[in-house]
Write a protein that holds these residues in place. Structure first.
Motif, PDB file in Angstrom:
ATOM      1  N   GLY A  47      -4.278 -12.383   2.440  1.00 32.51           N
ATOM      2  CA  GLY A  47      -4.989 -11.590   3.434  1.00 32.51           C
ATOM      3  C   GLY A  47      -4.388 -11.681   4.825  1.00 32.51           C
ATOM      4  O   GLY A  47      -4.924 -11.112   5.778  1.00 32.51           O
ATOM      5  N   LYS A  50       0.813  -9.696   5.029  1.00 29.62           N
ATOM      6  CA  LYS A  50       2.194  -9.598   4.548  1.00 29.62           C
ATOM      7  C   LYS A  50       2.467  -8.249   3.875  1.00 29.62           C
ATOM      8  O   LYS A  50       3.430  -7.568   4.203  1.00 29.62           O
ATOM      9  CB  LYS A  50       2.509 -10.734   3.548  1.00 29.62           C
ATOM     10  CG  LYS A  50       2.258 -12.124   4.093  1.00 29.62           C
ATOM     11  CD  LYS A  50       2.564 -13.196   3.054  1.00 29.62           C
ATOM     12  CE  LYS A  50       1.685 -13.180   1.817  1.00 29.62           C
ATOM     13  NZ  LYS A  50       0.259 -13.481   2.071  1.00 29.62           N
ATOM     14  N   THR A  52       0.791  -5.518   4.080  1.00 27.11           N
ATOM     15  CA  THR A  52       0.642  -4.432   5.054  1.00 27.11           C
ATOM     16  C   THR A  52       1.940  -4.248   5.823  1.00 27.11           C
ATOM     17  O   THR A  52       2.455  -3.131   5.950  1.00 27.11           O
ATOM     18  CB  THR A  52      -0.528  -4.751   6.021  1.00 27.11           C
ATOM     19  OG1 THR A  52      -1.726  -4.872   5.254  1.00 27.11           O
ATOM     20  CG2 THR A  52      -0.698  -3.674   7.059  1.00 27.11           C
TER      21      THR A  52
HETATM   22  P1  ADP Z   1      -1.452 -10.253   2.221  1.00 24.46           P
HETATM   23  O1  ADP Z   1      -0.415  -9.394   1.564  1.00 24.46           O
HETATM   24  O2  ADP Z   1      -0.880 -11.193   3.247  1.00 24.46           O
HETATM   25  O3  ADP Z   1      -2.326 -10.960   1.248  1.00 24.46           O
HETATM   26  P2  ADP Z   1      -2.622  -7.706   3.049  1.00 24.46           P
HETATM   27  O4  ADP Z   1      -1.636  -7.063   3.954  1.00 24.46           O
HETATM   28  O5  ADP Z   1      -2.706  -7.216   1.657  1.00 24.46           O
HETATM   29  O6  ADP Z   1      -2.413  -9.301   3.085  1.00 24.46           O
HETATM   30  O7  ADP Z   1      -4.074  -7.577   3.691  1.00 24.46           O
HETATM   31  C1  ADP Z   1      -4.334  -7.882   5.062  1.00 24.46           C
HETATM   32  C2  ADP Z   1      -5.796  -7.573   5.372  1.00 24.46           C
HETATM   33  O8  ADP Z   1      -5.999  -6.170   5.328  1.00 24.46           O
HETATM   34  C3  ADP Z   1      -6.764  -8.151   4.359  1.00 24.46           C
HETATM   35  O9  ADP Z   1      -7.916  -8.561   5.033  1.00 24.46           O
HETATM   36  C4  ADP Z   1      -7.060  -6.997   3.429  1.00 24.46           C
HETATM   37  O10 ADP Z   1      -8.347  -7.109   2.868  1.00 24.46           O
HETATM   38  C5  ADP Z   1      -6.992  -5.809   4.380  1.00 24.46           C
HETATM   39  N1  ADP Z   1      -6.534  -4.589   3.677  1.00 24.46           N
HETATM   40  C6  ADP Z   1      -5.384  -4.442   2.975  1.00 24.46           C
HETATM   41  N2  ADP Z   1      -5.276  -3.182   2.503  1.00 24.46           N
HETATM   42  C7  ADP Z   1      -6.378  -2.518   2.915  1.00 24.46           C
HETATM   43  C8  ADP Z   1      -6.879  -1.163   2.760  1.00 24.46           C
HETATM   44  N3  ADP Z   1      -6.168  -0.251   2.093  1.00 24.46           N
HETATM   45  N4  ADP Z   1      -8.059  -0.857   3.323  1.00 24.46           N
HETATM   46  C9  ADP Z   1      -8.763  -1.767   4.022  1.00 24.46           C
HETATM   47  N5  ADP Z   1      -8.366  -3.046   4.224  1.00 24.46           N
HETATM   48  C10 ADP Z   1      -7.201  -3.423   3.677  1.00 24.46           C
END
Ligand code: ADP
Ligand code: MG
Length: 309
Positions: A47, A50, A52
């Motif tokens: 979360g 990364k 993103t």
């Molecule tokens: P990681 O890859 O480091 O685990 P992410 O980039 O997947 O982290 O997620 C970063 C944050 O954004 C998290 O809190 C996740 O729940 C939120 N998030 C990721 N994708 C979405 C989305 N499509 N809509 C809403 N929130 C999102």
């Protein structure tokens, strides 16, 4: 093209909350430079942001604000060249179930405008160990084979930068080895590699440089060696033959008596060689039955930097 393969400035991503959910700040003004030619690790807890960040590089997620430059091409000014410079193996297994691996690579090459004469689908399938499955439907492939195919797809347009999002999460040892061999070889050939992993040992072994991200913010970026030496403190544990009466003394060494009768000697490895620590123990007339050392690894650095604030 400067010395950086990727430059990120003020990168911000806010996901809009759906159906009354609050919006989510996934990245808060991240600045990051990824030097050309290195194996770069992006680490952080679940979360952290990364995927993103990586999906923004790949053009799969639209940033809210900030500037991204890939291989010298600003994503907003030269979107086509910027996309052509990067290949991404995503975390999700998003494959079209009706394509065979061979067809999937040809379609991908077509999307990237790779001329037929320059396509090398068979070579790439061999590289990832899928040559026997070239004509099998994607839906019949195992999870490991799908991952191999995702790597193959990321390579069809000869990108300068290859990005792998959690490539080894939940994969077997054989596939992991295949992935790391490919990463090493592609990097030797000059490709810049960016990967996320939560296996810190792997990052320690594979990456020249590491960035740590937490709650959408960069908390550290340094060479792997420097990150590790941040925690330069070592501890030597001496188990003496008989009870110690006189404690060893020397500059740079701090001694504690442990409840089990052992002595813990804390010192900085860079300024005090282990030999000096042992010499101080012998000068105090202590006979050593056993000796152990404790030292920081990436896990400690990581925990220290991402401890919730
Ligand atoms: P990681 O890859 O480091 O685990 P992410 O980039 O997947 O982290 O997620 C970063 C944050 O954004 C998290 O809190 C996740 O729940 C939120 N998030 C990721 N994708 C979405 C989305 N499509 N809509 C809403 N929130 C999102
Ligand atoms: Mg992720």
């Amino acid at each position: 093209m400067g010395a950086n393969a990727v430059e990120i400035r003020g990168l911000t991503k806010i996901y809009r909350g759906r159906r009354g959910e609050p919006e989510k700040h996934a990245l808060n003004g991240v600045d990051l430079d990824i030097p050309a030619g290195c194996v770069f690790g992006l680490l952080g807890p679940n979360g952290a942001g990364k995927s993103t960040l990586i999906n923004i590089l790949a053009g799969l997620v639209i940033k809210t604000a900030g500037k991204v430059t890939i291989w010298g091409f600003d994503q907003d000014v030269n979107p086509r060249q910027s996309r052509a410079s990067i290949g991404v193996m995503p975390q999700e297994l998003n494959l079209d179930p009706f394509f065979t691996p061979r067809a999937a690579l040809e379609v991908q090459a077509g999307l990237y405008g790779v001329p037929r004469s320059q396509r090398r689908s068979d070579e790439i399938l061999r590289l990832v160990g899928l040559e026997d499955k070239a004509h099998a439907y994607a839906r019949t492939l195992s999870g490991g084979m799908r991952r191999r195919l995702l790597l193959a797809k990321a390579l069809v347009h000869h990108p300068h930068v290859l990005v792998l999002d959690e490539p080894t999460a939940g994969v077997d040892i054989e596939l992991r080895q295949m992935l790391w061999e490919n990463v090493r070889r592609l990097n030797d050939e000059g490709m810049t590699i960016v990967l996320t992993t939560h296996y810190l040992e792997e990052a320690e072994q594979m990456c020249d440089e590491i960035a740590i991200i937490n709650h959408g913010e960069l908390v550290a970026q340094d060479s792997t060696a420097n990150l590790l030496s941040r925690l330069d403190g070592k501890t030597m544990i001496i188990h003496p033959e008989e009870e110690v009466t006189e404690l060893p003394q020397a500059p740079g060494i701090e001694v504690e008596r442990r409840p089990d009768g052992a002595l813990a000697l804390n010192y900085q490895a860079r300024s005090t060689p282990a030999e000096e620590v042992l010499a101080a123990v012998r000068r105090a007339g202590i006979r050593i039955r056993d000796v152990q050392t404790e030292q920081a690894d990436l896990q400690d650095v990581f925990l220290e930097l991402t401890r919730s604030r």
